[in-house]
Structures are given as C-alpha cells and as structure tokens.
Design a protein around this motif. Structure first.
Motif, short mmCIF file in Angstrom:
data_model
loop_
_atom_site.label_atom_id
_atom_site.label_comp_id
_atom_site.label_asym_id
_atom_site.label_seq_id
_atom_site.Cartn_x
_atom_site.Cartn_y
_atom_site.Cartn_z
N MET A 153 0.83 -1.21 0.00
CA MET A 153 0.00 0.00 0.00
C MET A 153 0.86 1.26 0.00
N LYS A 154 1.97 1.22 0.73
CA LYS A 154 2.85 2.41 0.83
C LYS A 154 3.64 2.64 -0.45
N GLY A 155 4.16 1.57 -1.03
CA GLY A 155 5.02 1.74 -2.19
C GLY A 155 6.25 2.56 -1.82
N ARG A 156 6.47 3.65 -2.55
CA ARG A 156 7.61 4.54 -2.27
C ARG A 156 7.21 5.78 -1.48
N ILE A 157 5.99 5.81 -0.99
CA ILE A 157 5.52 6.96 -0.23
C ILE A 157 6.21 6.98 1.13
N THR A 158 6.68 8.15 1.53
CA THR A 158 7.40 8.29 2.79
C THR A 158 6.49 8.86 3.89
N TYR A 159 6.99 8.75 5.09
CA TYR A 159 6.25 9.26 6.26
C TYR A 159 6.01 10.77 6.14
N ASP A 160 7.02 11.51 5.73
CA ASP A 160 6.87 12.96 5.58
C ASP A 160 5.84 13.32 4.51
N GLN A 161 5.82 12.57 3.43
CA GLN A 161 4.90 12.86 2.33
C GLN A 161 3.44 12.65 2.75
N ILE A 162 3.17 11.57 3.49
CA ILE A 162 1.79 11.31 3.90
C ILE A 162 1.30 12.38 4.87
N ASN A 163 2.16 12.84 5.76
CA ASN A 163 1.74 13.88 6.70
C ASN A 163 1.66 15.25 6.03
N LYS A 222 -2.83 23.00 -3.10
CA LYS A 222 -2.06 22.86 -4.33
C LYS A 222 -1.82 21.38 -4.68
N LEU A 223 -2.57 20.51 -4.04
CA LEU A 223 -2.41 19.08 -4.28
C LEU A 223 -2.92 18.71 -5.68
N LYS A 224 -2.24 17.76 -6.28
CA LYS A 224 -2.68 17.21 -7.56
C LYS A 224 -3.49 15.94 -7.29
N LEU A 225 -4.68 15.90 -7.86
CA LEU A 225 -5.54 14.74 -7.63
C LEU A 225 -5.19 13.63 -8.63
N ASP A 226 -3.99 13.09 -8.43
CA ASP A 226 -3.52 12.04 -9.32
C ASP A 226 -3.55 10.69 -8.60
N LYS A 227 -3.00 9.69 -9.26
CA LYS A 227 -3.01 8.34 -8.70
C LYS A 227 -2.29 8.29 -7.35
N ARG A 228 -1.19 9.01 -7.26
CA ARG A 228 -0.41 9.02 -6.01
C ARG A 228 -1.23 9.59 -4.86
N PHE A 229 -2.02 10.63 -5.13
CA PHE A 229 -2.85 11.23 -4.09
C PHE A 229 -3.89 10.24 -3.58
N TYR A 230 -4.52 9.51 -4.48
CA TYR A 230 -5.56 8.57 -4.05
C TYR A 230 -4.96 7.36 -3.32
N ILE A 231 -3.70 7.03 -3.62
CA ILE A 231 -3.02 5.99 -2.84
C ILE A 231 -2.83 6.47 -1.40
N MET A 232 -2.48 7.75 -1.26
CA MET A 232 -2.31 8.32 0.09
C MET A 232 -3.64 8.35 0.82
N LEU A 233 -4.72 8.62 0.10
CA LEU A 233 -6.05 8.58 0.73
C LEU A 233 -6.38 7.18 1.23
N SER A 234 -5.97 6.17 0.48
CA SER A 234 -6.21 4.79 0.92
C SER A 234 -5.42 4.49 2.19
N ILE A 235 -4.21 5.06 2.31
CA ILE A 235 -3.42 4.89 3.54
C ILE A 235 -4.13 5.58 4.71
N LEU A 236 -4.68 6.76 4.47
CA LEU A 236 -5.41 7.47 5.52
C LEU A 236 -6.67 6.71 5.93
N ARG A 237 -7.32 6.06 4.96
CA ARG A 237 -8.47 5.23 5.32
C ARG A 237 -8.02 4.03 6.15
N HIS A 238 -6.88 3.44 5.76
CA HIS A 238 -6.35 2.30 6.49
C HIS A 238 -6.02 2.68 7.94
#
Length: 256
Positions: A153-163, A222-238
C-alpha cells in the motif's frame, strides 16, 4: 693529614654522643616534671588540649568521609546529567517534522439587533477551545502507524509525504468550514457561491460530520488529484483518519 682526619672523626663521634646524652636528660626531666606540684596544672591543661585536638581530628575525619561520599554522589549526578544532555541533543537533532497541532476553533459572535437591523460580525479564530464551533482536523500519522501500513500500500511513499498531505487536507477542511460558519451577509459573491455548493453537497449521512470533496482540495490546496494522491487517501483510510460517503456521484471524505 692522617691526624687531621682522625681528629675530625673523633669530634663527630663526640658530638653524636653528646646529643644522645642531651636527649636522655630531657626525657628524664620531662618524666620527673609530673612529680612537681607546680607543673601538674600545666600538664593537666596540656592533656585537655590534647583531648580537644583528638576530638577535633575525629570530627574532621567524619567530615572528610562525608565530603568523599558527597563527591561520589555528585560524580554520579554529573554522569546522569551528561547522559540526559546527550539524549536531549539526540531528540533535538531528530525532532519529528510533523507534530500534532492544537485544535483550531472559530468563534462566531451572535448577531446583535439594533434599531430593527442585524449587524453581522466577522468570525474570530482562536487556538484554544472556547465558546463556538470547533473544526475537526485529521490527526497526523505516527511513525508506528506508518510502519504498520502494508508495504504494497505504501510503495515509495514516505512518512513525511503522507503527513504533508494530511496538512493540506486540514487546510481545505478549515478553509471550507470558516466559510460555512461565516455570516451570509458578510460574504462576497464568489464566497457565497462556494457556500451554496457546500450546502448542496450535504446529505443526511453527513449531518454532524466534517467532510470535503475533490473540488475543495482543488479550491484550497495545491495538491494534484492524481493516482499518487488517491493511494495516500487509501493509507489514511487504512489508518482510520478518513472514511468515504458516496452518493449522487460524489465522494465525500469524512474526517474521522
């Protein structure tokens, strides 16, 4: 010359014997002093002084031992303080970038009626919870929670990026509900249009909850609603930071 050397050695020997005899006489005299009544008072005083000196030496010895124990204790305190200082410097150097922020509260003062007219008052925002409406924000993800997120689920997403995304979402939430809590008469035309959109997006399911939609994220961040953003939303749901309410073709991200 031999006679001179012999004379020197004889004189030294005589001097040595004389010194010894003198010492013996002094010892005999001191031994006999105690027999004279006139000297007994001085000897008694000397004895008392000796006792006082002995007691003083004992007291000094006790103080020396206490000082040694205190020195040992201070050394242990110093070592403990040095360890604490090292830990403090380590914490300072590794301070987390994201820390929880105090809850932001917007106080809306009631309208005041005067001469059959209603005077609109601008909302005042405070950091301390007080009278008014609190705006619920997404809690930051902890390092422990992030580590427990599945790797796929995280892939290459970092702790700083999700926060960082959490902070942007909170910005959208706060900006949206500041408008909703603002008196309608004080709004400009563009803000009034946003207000009516917010109202239209509410349903029975959103009663009493805070939510945003994609358009709010576009409007206030200024967020881009791209695939990466929705992956982060799934992490927030998790991590149970947001949940979704879907209806009428619209996805509403509810703050948990």
């Amino acid at each position: 010359m031999v006679n001179a050397m012999a004379s020197s050695s004889l004189e030294d020997l005589c001097l040595y014997i004389s010194l010894r005899i003198s010492n013996i006489k002094k010892c005999i005299i001191l031994r006999d002093l105690g027999k004279h009544d006139s000297c007994k008072r001085f000897l008694h005083k000397i004895c008392n002084e000796g006792i006082l000196v002995h007691e003083l030496l004992q007291a000094m010895e006790i103080q020396v031992k206490k000082q040694e124990e205190l020195k040992k204790s201070l050394k242990e305190i110093q070592k403990s303080a040095e360890r604490a200082q090292k830990e403090a410097w380590h914490l300072l150097e590794h301070m987390p970038r994201y820390l929880p922020k105090p809850l932001q509260v917007c106080n809306v003062e009631p309208t005041v009626k005067h001469k059959e007219e209603t005077k609109a008052v601008e909302p005042k925002c405070e950091k301390k919870p007080a009278k008014g409406r609190a705006i619920k924000e997404v809690a930051l993800i902890t390092t422990e929670e992030f580590e427990n997120v599945p790797a796929y689920m995280k892939g290459r997403i970092t702790y700083d990026q999700i926060n960082a995304v959490v902070e942007e979402i909170n910005k959208a939430v706060v900006d949206k509900y500041k408008i909703l809590y603002q008196p309608l008469k004080s709004m400009s035309a563009p803000v009034r249009n946003l207000y009516h959109r917010f109202i239209e997006e509410e349903t029975r399911d959103t009663n009493g909850v805070f939510f945003i939609v994609d358009n709010d994220i576009k409007q206030f961040t200024k967020l881009k609603l791209d695939k990466r953003f929705y992956i982060m939303l799934s992490i927030l749901r998790h991590c149970q930071r947001v949940r979704e309410i879907r209806s009428s073709g619209l996805v509403r991200y509810v703050i948990c």
